[in-house]
Design a protein around this motif. Structure first.
Motif, mmCIF file in Angstrom:
data_model
loop_
_atom_site.group_PDB
_atom_site.id
_atom_site.type_symbol
_atom_site.label_atom_id
_atom_site.label_comp_id
_atom_site.label_asym_id
_atom_site.label_seq_id
_atom_site.Cartn_x
_atom_site.Cartn_y
_atom_site.Cartn_z
ATOM 1 N N TYR A 805 0.830 -1.205 0.000
ATOM 2 C CA TYR A 805 0.000 0.000 0.000
ATOM 3 C C TYR A 805 0.865 1.255 0.000
ATOM 4 O O TYR A 805 0.499 2.263 -0.599
ATOM 5 C CB TYR A 805 -0.925 0.015 1.218
ATOM 6 C CG TYR A 805 -1.928 -1.116 1.241
ATOM 7 C CD1 TYR A 805 -2.314 -1.761 0.078
ATOM 8 C CD2 TYR A 805 -2.508 -1.525 2.435
ATOM 9 C CE1 TYR A 805 -3.225 -2.793 0.101
ATOM 10 C CE2 TYR A 805 -3.430 -2.561 2.468
ATOM 11 C CZ TYR A 805 -3.771 -3.199 1.304
ATOM 12 O OH TYR A 805 -4.682 -4.220 1.331
ATOM 13 N N SER A 811 -3.395 3.927 1.789
ATOM 14 C CA SER A 811 -3.524 2.839 2.747
ATOM 15 C C SER A 811 -4.852 2.941 3.475
ATOM 16 O O SER A 811 -5.312 4.024 3.819
ATOM 17 C CB SER A 811 -2.375 2.908 3.751
ATOM 18 O OG SER A 811 -2.591 1.972 4.769
ATOM 19 N N ASP A 823 -8.404 -3.611 7.624
ATOM 20 C CA ASP A 823 -7.975 -3.207 6.298
ATOM 21 C C ASP A 823 -9.207 -3.041 5.424
ATOM 22 O O ASP A 823 -9.933 -3.995 5.171
ATOM 23 C CB ASP A 823 -7.041 -4.259 5.699
ATOM 24 C CG ASP A 823 -6.497 -3.820 4.357
ATOM 25 O OD1 ASP A 823 -6.702 -2.641 4.009
ATOM 26 O OD2 ASP A 823 -5.866 -4.631 3.665
ATOM 27 N N TYR A 825 -9.094 -1.964 2.339
ATOM 28 C CA TYR A 825 -8.687 -1.853 0.940
ATOM 29 C C TYR A 825 -9.616 -2.628 0.014
ATOM 30 O O TYR A 825 -10.105 -2.108 -0.978
ATOM 31 C CB TYR A 825 -7.258 -2.362 0.795
ATOM 32 C CG TYR A 825 -6.705 -2.269 -0.606
ATOM 33 C CD1 TYR A 825 -6.273 -1.053 -1.110
ATOM 34 C CD2 TYR A 825 -6.607 -3.396 -1.418
ATOM 35 C CE1 TYR A 825 -5.764 -0.960 -2.388
ATOM 36 C CE2 TYR A 825 -6.098 -3.302 -2.705
ATOM 37 C CZ TYR A 825 -5.677 -2.092 -3.183
ATOM 38 O OH TYR A 825 -5.177 -2.008 -4.461
#
Lengths: 909, 369
Positions: A805, A811, A823, A825
């Motif tokens: 990231y 991030s 996370d 993401y």
């Protein structure tokens, strides 16, 4: 691997070998050369076979392809002919036709409609001719048609919406996986993995045996016999260890036998399975914290926590006239006109006398009859279960006069270890007794203190009372003598030992077929006449699964045969059958109880003895007394509150600790995992409510739990209606009503995450960088906006992912606690797009909600509708990327800034 | 890298050319200085079998391949935004069989050009990052699928400009998607591959009603109920490195990773349990010096041979009909030194075009004896 196919296919291959090799097999320990030769020949054969099979498959594919391309060609021609070729309205056709058949690029220019040959910058401005094979390439250039600019979207990666956190699944892990990162510009490769071996190791583990390997193993060992040298040679060849190969060979041989002997393993009927097996998947897949199957947050195969205290079974509102169908026991009972009334009358009197608060007595005779049936059978069922346990102890004679003694003895039995069944039995038994308690609670006045300790005394009374009722009904003795619930304090001498069952496993059967002493036999007959003639024979037709289903039914619904038949034994047994079975077993069991007991005492102890833990009981008994003084709980609460606050203040800068429920059977001591881990016990722990390590919740009312005055709020926890005394909300549109006794009309405001009462968040182009999160409606200060959800990953995993990231300079990691990092993401919600700002309008807070840490985003100030949301990511100073460093005036530039960051930045609350 | 187990060996082609056919350079065009990433012949309309399109920089250019080795430019389009760099281009058709060209690149916007009217038909916005490949469904050429850096694959209707389905999520790719291809006969099926080293086979059977709905949708395309498909029917790990090109070959798949070879393998799906299956690598076609990513191969209309360039400017032509694989010929020219990003074979395989990173297009024609 295709085990079914392998024996047959390889058998055909191996036929020529077989004849020659049977003699070889007798030879002992063939030389390694010989082995190598055999393996080699097999290998060659395999390769040839493989070659042929590939050829065959490719040829087949080729054949198919011919048809495909032909049909494509047809449709291409159709497309070409179908449109208006003739009138030349198709521009491309016209251009194509007009483009001259020369090699010069200048001619090509004529063909288009542009008069000038202006360049758009990069291209060389003149056209040149093409010289076949010349060293100068043809330069084609003419003015291109402009495509109007369309604004690109800010970069993002497709992500999955999560409305709650999810634990990372195995396939999402980047640990141990090679990850190659190509720089956007340079094409520099960066391999993100600790070492090559790590990745290879993983591959190794997955390797199973494939068909050709099986073939080689089988053939070689068939030919040369099973010896160490051969195995070694094979292992070398297949790059495995020889023990692996030996095991595989045995498996193969077994398979072969099976296939030769035919399928003699008939599919076992569903009914032959047992309850433990069925419950096993339940235990593994059902999340006891979220009450869903396949929970993504806590994962499957969680530690099973069996609470020391069990909830009561569900009892539906009963309409006595309502029957559950044609086979309902009520209908059939009526038609049979079984004379049971005399008994019932007696008993009714008893029970109402005994408990004083029992509601049944106020109802009609019919209800009484039903109730009276229920109670004895309850005790019966628990007795049934305890029977094998008591017999285990080999002291059969229940001469005990002291409740403590009995229960302790049975505890010994329980711990004596009866394997898998023990757990089950305990579970059943616990629930039964617990249920009885609860029912009692219900029938008490509505303002009963909800604290368990308060009601316990009553329930115990009740328990005894039930036994009284049972015994009296069965024995036809006047039950007035047993109504006194305090009688259990007086030592009672046991008249007879009735516990004789030798077989601990077959509980009900054992009970049923047991030879009985005269006295009890007499009773049995008597009751049998009364209620279920022929019940004994009926008993035999019950399969083990049905029996255990029945037991479960009793746990869940109590002695309600309608409910049990409909919900658990649907299509297997009718209500009437269930009823008969119930009554029979109950009779059998109850005279146990009767015999073991002098009117009231020991029967109850049996039940108690059956409980997993007598210490719990003793403890609760102790508490019972305390519970009467209601004000005590305030001190309790505040005591816990102080200790909690201490924890949270002491470790302000340390991440919170992940909670895992402990499995303590008693109030948690030093060995409690929660205590060791530094967390409070929660409602998911096994320990009883009285555990000192438990978070006690709050008792706020008017303050609505909105300030640090509230112990929950102060400890960064949300209120939990299961734990807090005064926290409640109006459900939905308010039609469910407000719990009356809680009054005051102050709903709790500290349950927003639990209730998912978030604000509408919109995703849009940020004013500062990339995407941003915006608020749809105005909110006031400290309002809860929403949750920051994501994948729960380990810190190790986060370190790995963070490396990648960082490269992308974007991030979504968020430190949650000592064990997990969130996370967002790949999976998360829209709040992951909220940007960083040193002067934010929101703040993030890690809150404990029902045992889980979750991240809530709150308004730091009043936010108007449509405003963009920012919060301080609170990166550790040394790890923060340039845009998140404090002195920078420009604030958050999440995606634009390309300065590589050192370390791994993670948001912190 | 991947260990080959005994008895599952694949047949590896030899690099000695059979020289059954030979090609010679007949033309060379310098389009510009920007690298060319894609070159594609039209295989959809028999009138335009000679027309090809290239993509590179902010330009899309259409050319006509003439009989004697000449190439004439037909149309050229340039994005006003100099930042745009087209990576991929594909032919498509409108509902009236009018030819379209769909191109995408670093901006992630798919430009659908109506070449008969020389104007943009639609600009499809939705991908969150650059588009790496566009492919057209040969049976329904209004449908295109796009592979993107945003880890998703999207299905579009170029006629109406609707994003019908998004293939991404829990079971989707874990890194940039580099290549996609429709199954030749099963209209619901396609394969995608990418930097996560996997090749995934997807099915849109259950969502076919949405595809049909996209044809009649008259409202704003953004209001279309775009669906997410999160789980592929099969995920194969036949490679251990970036997979940058995959193409169906009947029911088999040809796929290329950055470890110098193309694999021909058979996905064996278990019909009853979606998501499970095995892959059986049948043949290997070595391609030396092609260990950088984004090199794409192509085959001719009849799938009889395959052409792929390498990073030294050489082209390998493999015979797809033979077993074991036979290298037809290796094309090299002393001035062709640059990375060939993509090749294009004409319908009958007689012409091979190569798009190079230095912005040149090389034309090779078969030598008729």
């Amino acid at each position: 691997m295709a085990s079914g196919a392998s024996p047959s296919s390889s058998a055909t291959r191996s036929d020529p070998h077989k004849d020659t090799t049977t003699s070889q097999a007798e030879k002992r320990a063939p030389g390694s050369k010989e082995v190598a030769a055999v393996i080699d020949s097999l290998k060659k054969k395999l390769a040839a076979d493989r070659c042929i099979s590939i050829k065959k498959r490719i040829d087949e594919n080729k054949k198919n392809l011919r048809g495909v391309t032909q049909s494509f060609m047809r449709s291409c021609v159709e497309r070409g002919g179908g449109s208006s070729y003739k009138d030349g309205s198709d521009l491309l056709v016209k251009m194509q036709r007009d483009s001259p058949g020369t090699k010069s690029g200048s001619d090509a220019d004529k063909s288009n409609n542009h008069s000038s040959f202006l360049e758009d910058g990069n291209n060389v401005s003149s056209t040149s001719t093409a010289v076949q094979g010349s060293s100068v390439p043809v330069k084609i250039s003419f003015r291109p048609i402009k495509m109007p600019d369309v604004k690109r979207l800010s970069p993002y990666t497709t992500w999955v919406f999560l409305d709650r956190n999810q634990r990372m699944t195995e396939d999402q892990s980047v640990v141990g996986r090679r990850r190659i990162y190509y720089d956007q510009t340079g094409g520099e490769a960066l391999i993100c993995s600790d070492s090559e071996e790590e990745a290879i190791d993983e591959e190794d583990e997955k390797r199973g045996f494939v068909e050709p390997e099986d073939f080689i193993i089988r053939m070689t060992l068939d030919q040369l016999g099973l010896s160490d040298s051969v195995l070694e040679e094979l292992a070398n060849f297949l790059s495995r260890n020889s023990s692996e190969i030996k095991a595989r060979y045995e498996v193969l041989m077994k398979e072969k036998e099976v296939s030769e002997s035919g399928d003699n393993q008939a599919a076992s009927s569903l009914l032959n399975k047992d309850m433990d097996g069925a419950l096993d998947s339940f235990d593994n897949l059902f999340c006891r914290r979220c009450l869903v199957f396949d929970c993504r947050l806590h994962g499957c195969s969680q530690d099973l926590i069996f609470p020391a205290e069990k909830p009561a079974p569900w009892t539906p509102p009963v309409d006595e006239n309502l029957t559950c169908g044609a086979n309902c026991y009520k209908t059939l009972l009526k038609s049979n006109r079984i004379p049971v009334n005399g008994t019932i009358e007696d008993k009714t009197g008893t029970s109402s006398n005994g408990a004083g608060t029992k509601t049944t007595s106020k109802f009609s005779g019919k209800l009484n009859r039903k109730k009276s049936k229920t109670f004895p059978s309850e005790s019966a069922s628990s007795n049934e279960k305890c029977t094998p346990e008591t017999s285990d102890s080999e002291n059969g004679v229940q001469q005990d006069t002291n409740p403590e003694k009995v229960s302790s003895s049975s505890k010994v039995k329980a711990s004596g270890g009866r394997g898998g069944r023990k757990r089950n039995n305990n579970r059943v038994a616990e629930r039964v007794s617990r249920r009885t308690q609860k029912r009692q609670k219900k029938s008490e006045a509505s303002d009963t203190d909800s604290i368990a300790t308060g009601s316990r005394s009553a329930s115990d009374v009740k328990l005894k009372d039930n036994e009284d009722a049972t015994s009296s009904s069965q024995k036809h003795v006047k039950s007035g003598s047993s109504k006194n619930s305090r009688k259990n304090d007086t030592p009672v001498e046991d008249s007879k030992n009735s516990v004789k069952s030798d077989d601990p496993v077959s509980q009900l059967n054992a009970v049923a077929s047991e030879p009985c002493s005269d006295g009890s036999l007499r009773k049995d007959e008597f009751v049998g006449e009364n209620v279920c003639p022929g019940g004994l024979s009926e008993d035999k037709s019950w399969k083990p699964l049905e029996k255990s289903l029945f037991q479960k039914g009793v746990e869940i619904f109590g002695m309600n045969s309608c409910m049990i038949a409909r919900n658990l034994l649907c299509g297997l047994k009718s209500c009437w059958e269930v009823f008969q079975y119930m009554t029979c077993s109950e009779n059998k069991a109850s005279f146990f109880g009767c015999d073991a007991l002098n009117p009231d005492g020991s029967s109850k102890f049996d039940i108690n003895g059956n409980m997993t833990n007598n210490q719990v009981r003793r403890r609760s008994r102790f508490l019972r007394r305390r519970g009467k003084v209601r004000r005590l709980k305030y001190t309790w609460k505040s005591a816990a509150y102080h200790s909690i606050r201490k924890k949270s203040t002491d470790k302000k800068d340390q991440p919170c600790r992940q909670f895992n429920p402990c499995n303590c059977k008693t109030a948690c001591g030093k060995e409690c995992t929660c205590l060791l881990n530094g967390t409070c016990c929660e409602k998911y722990c096994g320990c009883p409510k009285s555990c000192k390590n438990r978070f006690r919740g709050c008792h706020c009312a008017k303050s609505q739990c909105r300030s640090r005055q509230c112990p929950c709020f102060a400890a960064d926890r949300e209120c939990d209606p299961d734990v807090c005394r005064n926290c409640w909300v109006i459900g939905g549109d308010g039609t469910l009503g407000v719990p009356s006794q809680r009054g005051d009309n102050y709903e709790c405001r500290n349950m927003k995450l639990l209730l998912k009462q978030q604000q509408r968040v919109l995703l849009g182009i940020s004013d500062v960088s990339g995407w941003g999160a915006f608020l749809k409606n105005s909110v006031s200060k400290h309002e809860y906006l929403g949750e920051y959800t994501g994948e729960l990953i380990s810190h190790k995993e986060a370190d790995k992912r963070g490396k990648i990231y960082d490269r992308e300079n974007s991030s979504f990691l968020f430190n949650l606690n000592d064990q997990f990092v969130l996370d967002a993401y790949r999976k998360g919600d829209k709040l992951k797009f909220a940007n960083h700002s040193p002067e934010p309008n929101c703040y993030a807070k890690v809150i404990m909600v029902a045992g889980d840490h979750r991240v809530g985003i709150f308004a730091k100030e009043r936010i108007l509708a449509g405003e963009e949301l920012f919060y301080d990511y609170r990166y550790e100073p040394d790890r923060a990327p340039a845009w998140a460093r404090k002195p920078e005036a420009s604030g958050s530039k999440k995606d634009e800034n390309v300065t590589p960051s050192v370390g791994r930045p993670k948001k912190v609350a | 890298m991947s260990r080959i187990t005994v008895g599952n060996e694949s047949l590896v082609g030899s690099l000695t050319p059979s020289n059954k056919k030979s090609y010679k350079v007949t033309n060379r065009i310098q389009e510009g200085k920007k690298p060319l990433y894609a070159v594609v012949f039209n295989f959809l309309d028999s009138r335009f079998f000679n027309v090809f399109v290239t993509a590179g920089g902010n330009r899309i250019t259409l050319y006509n391949c003439l009989e004697d080795g000449a190439i004439s430019a037909l149309q050229s389009y340039a994005d006003e935004d100099k930042e745009e760099s087209f990576y991929t281009v594909s032919w498509a058709c409108g509902v009236k069989n009018n030819p379209f060209v769909a191109a995408g690149g670093v901006k992630g916007i798919i430009r659908v050009i109506d070449v008969n009217n020389e104007k943009i038909h639609k600009s499809l916005v939705g991908h969150g990052d650059s588009v790496n490949e566009i492919r057209t469904q040969p049976l329904k050429p209004q449908l295109v699928i796009t592979a993107s850096k945003d880890e998703s694959v999207r299905l579009w209707n170029v006629e109406t400009g609707i994003c019908i389905l998004i293939f991404a999520g829990a079971g989707g790719h874990r890194y940039e998607v580099l290549s996609v291809d429709f199954h030749p006969t099963e209209i619901f099926r396609f394969a995608s591959c990418g930097m996560d080293t996997t090749i995934k086979i997807w099915s849109m059977k259950e969502f076919w009603t949405y595809v049909e709905k996209s044809y009649t949708w008259t409202d704003d395309p953004s209001k279309f109920p775009t669906k997410f498909v999160q789980f592929p029917v099969f995920t194969a790990s036949v490679h251990t490195n970036y997979v940058d090109c995959n193409r169906w070959f009947g029911d088999f798949i040809l796929s290329k990773s950055v470890d110098n070879e193309i694999l021909l393998w058979e996905p064996q799906l278990k019909e009853n349990s979606p998501g499970e299956g095995t892959s059986d690598v049948l043949q290997r076609y070595p391609v030396p010096m092609s260990d950088i990513w984004f090199i794409k191969f192509s085959y001719d209309f009849h799938l009889s041979s395959l052409a792929i360039g390498n990073q030294e400017g050489k082209i390998f032509v493999w015979d797809l009909k033979s077993c074991p694989p036979v290298l037809v010929t290796k094309l090299s020219h002393n001035q062709s030194k640059c990375v060939i990003r993509q090749t294009a074979m004409s319908v009958d395989g007689s012409t091979i075009l190569a798009a190079c990173e230095d912005g040149t297009i090389w034309r090779w024609d078969v030598i008729t004896k």
